[in-house]
Write a protein that holds these residues in place. Structure first.
Motif, PDB file in Angstrom:
ATOM      1  N   HIS A   1       0.840  -1.195   0.000  1.00 39.35           N
ATOM      2  CA  HIS A   1       0.000   0.000   0.000  1.00 39.35           C
ATOM      3  C   HIS A   1       0.871   1.238   0.000  1.00 39.35           C
ATOM      4  O   HIS A   1       1.873   1.285   0.706  1.00 39.35           O
ATOM      5  N   VAL A   2       0.459   2.236  -0.802  1.00 35.99           N
ATOM      6  CA  VAL A   2       1.201   3.502  -0.779  1.00 35.99           C
ATOM      7  C   VAL A   2       0.283   4.714  -0.635  1.00 35.99           C
ATOM      8  O   VAL A   2       0.760   5.811  -0.401  1.00 35.99           O
ATOM      9  N   SER A   3      -1.037   4.525  -0.816  1.00 30.68           N
ATOM     10  CA  SER A   3      -2.052   5.579  -0.836  1.00 30.68           C
ATOM     11  C   SER A   3      -2.134   6.198  -2.235  1.00 30.68           C
ATOM     12  O   SER A   3      -1.258   5.987  -3.070  1.00 30.68           O
ATOM     13  N   ASN A   4      -3.168   6.981  -2.424  1.00 30.35           N
ATOM     14  CA  ASN A   4      -3.367   7.627  -3.726  1.00 30.35           C
ATOM     15  C   ASN A   4      -2.684   8.992  -3.821  1.00 30.35           C
ATOM     16  O   ASN A   4      -3.007   9.803  -4.683  1.00 30.35           O
ATOM     17  N   LEU A   5      -1.732   9.222  -2.909  1.00 31.54           N
ATOM     18  CA  LEU A   5      -0.902  10.425  -3.030  1.00 31.54           C
ATOM     19  C   LEU A   5       0.120  10.248  -4.143  1.00 31.54           C
ATOM     20  O   LEU A   5       0.692  11.199  -4.634  1.00 31.54           O
TER      21      LEU A   5
ATOM     22  N   HIS B   1     -13.394  13.295  -5.048  1.00 36.47           N
ATOM     23  CA  HIS B   1     -13.742  11.987  -4.501  1.00 36.47           C
ATOM     24  C   HIS B   1     -12.445  11.323  -4.080  1.00 36.47           C
ATOM     25  O   HIS B   1     -11.362  11.733  -4.537  1.00 36.47           O
ATOM     26  N   GLY B   2     -12.529  10.318  -3.235  1.00 38.61           N
ATOM     27  CA  GLY B   2     -11.292   9.677  -2.807  1.00 38.61           C
ATOM     28  C   GLY B   2     -11.509   8.381  -2.068  1.00 38.61           C
ATOM     29  O   GLY B   2     -12.651   7.992  -1.778  1.00 38.61           O
ATOM     30  N   SER B   3     -10.397   7.703  -1.782  1.00 40.35           N
ATOM     31  CA  SER B   3     -10.416   6.462  -1.014  1.00 40.35           C
ATOM     32  C   SER B   3      -8.993   6.202  -0.557  1.00 40.35           C
ATOM     33  O   SER B   3      -8.055   6.317  -1.346  1.00 40.35           O
ATOM     34  N   THR B   4      -8.815   5.878   0.715  1.00 44.09           N
ATOM     35  CA  THR B   4      -7.465   5.600   1.209  1.00 44.09           C
ATOM     36  C   THR B   4      -6.912   4.321   0.590  1.00 44.09           C
ATOM     37  O   THR B   4      -5.822   4.289   0.037  1.00 44.09           O
ATOM     38  N   PHE B   5      -7.715   3.256   0.685  1.00 40.51           N
ATOM     39  CA  PHE B   5      -7.224   1.954   0.215  1.00 40.51           C
ATOM     40  C   PHE B   5      -7.394   1.752  -1.288  1.00 40.51           C
ATOM     41  O   PHE B   5      -6.720   0.909  -1.874  1.00 40.51           O
ATOM     42  N   GLY B   6      -8.350   2.472  -1.886  1.00 43.54           N
ATOM     43  CA  GLY B   6      -8.789   2.167  -3.252  1.00 43.54           C
ATOM     44  C   GLY B   6      -7.641   1.989  -4.227  1.00 43.54           C
ATOM     45  O   GLY B   6      -6.808   2.884  -4.386  1.00 43.54           O
ATOM     46  N   GLY B   7      -7.597   0.854  -4.896  1.00 49.28           N
ATOM     47  CA  GLY B   7      -6.600   0.602  -5.935  1.00 49.28           C
ATOM     48  C   GLY B   7      -5.197   0.398  -5.411  1.00 49.28           C
ATOM     49  O   GLY B   7      -4.233   0.690  -6.117  1.00 49.28           O
ATOM     50  N   ASN B   8      -5.030  -0.120  -4.187  1.00 49.45           N
ATOM     51  CA  ASN B   8      -3.658  -0.284  -3.700  1.00 49.45           C
ATOM     52  C   ASN B   8      -2.960  -1.446  -4.408  1.00 49.45           C
ATOM     53  O   ASN B   8      -3.608  -2.295  -5.013  1.00 49.45           O
ATOM     54  N   PRO B   9      -1.630  -1.463  -4.402  1.00 51.43           N
ATOM     55  CA  PRO B   9      -0.902  -2.434  -5.224  1.00 51.43           C
ATOM     56  C   PRO B   9      -1.307  -3.890  -4.965  1.00 51.43           C
ATOM     57  O   PRO B   9      -1.378  -4.688  -5.900  1.00 51.43           O
ATOM     58  N   LEU B  10      -1.567  -4.231  -3.706  1.00 53.80           N
ATOM     59  CA  LEU B  10      -1.907  -5.623  -3.413  1.00 53.80           C
ATOM     60  C   LEU B  10      -3.252  -5.997  -4.058  1.00 53.80           C
ATOM     61  O   LEU B  10      -3.376  -7.035  -4.716  1.00 53.80           O
ATOM     62  N   ALA B  11      -4.248  -5.129  -3.882  1.00 47.92           N
ATOM     63  CA  ALA B  11      -5.564  -5.376  -4.482  1.00 47.92           C
ATOM     64  C   ALA B  11      -5.454  -5.418  -6.000  1.00 47.92           C
ATOM     65  O   ALA B  11      -6.068  -6.266  -6.669  1.00 47.92           O
ATOM     66  N   MET B  12      -4.644  -4.539  -6.549  1.00 44.66           N
ATOM     67  CA  MET B  12      -4.527  -4.461  -8.007  1.00 44.66           C
ATOM     68  C   MET B  12      -3.785  -5.662  -8.589  1.00 44.66           C
ATOM     69  O   MET B  12      -4.026  -6.064  -9.719  1.00 44.66           O
ATOM     70  N   SER B  13      -2.888  -6.256  -7.795  1.00 38.52           N
ATOM     71  CA  SER B  13      -2.226  -7.466  -8.290  1.00 38.52           C
ATOM     72  C   SER B  13      -3.255  -8.583  -8.429  1.00 38.52           C
ATOM     73  O   SER B  13      -3.198  -9.377  -9.374  1.00 38.52           O
ATOM     74  N   ALA B  14      -4.234  -8.618  -7.504  1.00 42.20           N
ATOM     75  CA  ALA B  14      -5.299  -9.630  -7.595  1.00 42.20           C
ATOM     76  C   ALA B  14      -6.186  -9.355  -8.807  1.00 42.20           C
ATOM     77  O   ALA B  14      -6.569 -10.275  -9.540  1.00 42.20           O
TER      78      ALA B  14
END
Ligand SMILES: *Cc1c(COP(=O)(O)O)cnc(C)c1O
Length: 403
Positions: free
Chosen positions: A59-63, A264-277
């Motif tokens: 996870h790195v955040s959407n920053l 709009h935003g999301s802290t976790f949304g699209g984090n690397p781990l989820a996106m690898s799945a």
């Protein structure tokens, strides 16, 4: 919290279409975590992809830029009507994002008074306050305070009611192209075409909630592709991460024109781990021949289910659905049928309209499908025998446990 009426059963591991308890009992999974595990359990490609990513970065955040998310977005856009994607973590969040996108579109089109969304009775869009209001089901709204404003519910597939309801404040129409929790109810392609035309004529956006029907369930990547009617905005989740929680809002550039930085935003949304799945899921689904298999096995399945229905007319009234999003409308309470099937070590899930949903992993083989049909047959044989033995009283009807 005691929000779930759980079955007294726990699983330790899974292999493809099978779930295994600690004691080694094997259950045939025709629920797939409610349309989530499209590639079955412990798929080697998903396990490898998530394991590899877990050792690099979670996870790195959407920053910061997330190349893994850009890749998923590019692949989803290439495979759909969409130009842009917003990632989140669940279906309800994806539907919320779709609602916000539609309202913002109207606001930046200098029509801020257009914020209302037309939805359909029996729909299920999630459990947040706005998505509950969109679904409009009284039993889920009760006790949670004032219902979020801005949703107009019309009877299922009633075009006249839709036309009457469109007004100066309408922003969008939202529908599941194939209703899941509400009882695997299909709408006619002509109805969806008519909604598309109404939206175009009235400056409204068409939102498809494909949280359940999307990601291959109906034999195409998205159900709308089978029907041939294209939305402006689409909500995805459930099978998108193959079991890892991922949601997404897809939209055209035009529909998403109000969703600028900071809106709009999301802290976790699209984090690397989820996106690898999600990328690993897409690797499998986008490989040549994947949907041919789903279509072929879906047709076979419905044929075998039609035979079961003919054999047990006192238990099953109708076979419904498309691809591997299939329902049996039961005559006995759907929950009784689910229990009888589970006694044969096969897992299914009830839906609204007294339906038993059958949602096997999309990778199911013909042999495994035949095994499922045999177990279903045994469950029906047992249930029809015992219900005959019980009494001649008229069967009770009961609504399935949705969501
Ligand atoms: C499951 C579902 C949702 C809600 O998804 P969650 O991940 O449970 O929030 C929304 N819409 C549809 C059509 C669904 O099937």
């Amino acid at each position: 919290m005691a929000t779930f009426a759980r079955v007294d059963l726990a699983f330790e591991r899974g292999e493809g279409v099978w779930l295994v308890t600690k004691d080694g009992e094997r259950y045939l999974d025709f629920t797939s975590g409610v349309a989530v595990n499209a590639l079955g359990h412990a798929h080697p490609h998903l396990v490898a992809a998530v394991t590899e990513q877990a050792q690099k970065l979670w996870h790195v955040s959407n920053l910061y830029e997330v190349p893994e998310a850009e890749r998923v977005a590019q692949r989803l856009c290439a495979a759909s009507f969409a130009d842009v994607v917003f990632f989140c973590n669940s279906g309800a969040e994806a539907v919320e994002g779709a609602i916000k996108t539609a309202r913002k579109y109207q606001a930046v089109s200098e029509q801020p008074e257009r914020y209302r969304i037309i939805t359909f009775e029996g729909a299920f869009h999630g459990r947040t306050l706005a998505t509950l209001a969109a679904g409009g089901q009284k039993k889920y709204l009760e006790g949670f305070g004032p219902v979020v404003e801005g949703f107009d519910q019309v009877p299922f597939a009633d075009l006249t009611a839709v036309k009457k309801t469109i007004g100066a404040q309408t922003a969008a129409i939202m529908i599941e192209p194939l209703m899941g929790e509400g009882g695997v109810r299909s709408v006619e392609p002509s109805f969806l075409r008519a909604l598309r035309e109404l939206c175009d004529q009235n400056g409204l956006l068409l939102i498809f909630d494909e949280v359940q029907s999307g990601m291959g369930r109906t034999g195409e990547l998205f159900a709308y592709q089978r029907i041939g009617v294209t939305p402006d905005i689409m909500a995805l989740a459930k099978a998108l991460g193959g079991g890892f929680p991922v949601g997404a809002v897809l939209a055209t550039n035009e529909a998403a024109k109000g969703m600028t930085a900071g809106t709009h935003g999301s802290t976790f949304g699209g984090n690397p781990l989820a996106m690898s799945a999600a990328n690993a899921t897409l690797d499998i689904m986008l490989a040549p021949g994947f949907f041919d298999h789903v279509k072929k096995i879906g047709i076979l399945f419905k044929q075998r289910l039609a035979e079961i229905k003919d054999r047990y007319p006192s238990l099953i009234a109708e076979v419904r659905g498309d691809g591997l999003l299939v329902g049996l409308r039961a005559i006995v309470p759907a929950g009784e049928l689910v229990n009888a099937i589970r006694a044969e070590k096969m897992l299914t899930v009830a839906a609204g309209d007294n339906v038993v949903r059958l949602l096997p992993p999309l990778i199911i083989s013909e042999q495994e499908m035949a095994e499922g049909v045999a177990r279903l047959d045994r469950a029906c044989a047992r249930l029809s025998g015992s219900s005959k033995a019980l009494s001649s009283a008229a069967p009770r009807r009961q609504e399935g446990a949705a969501g």
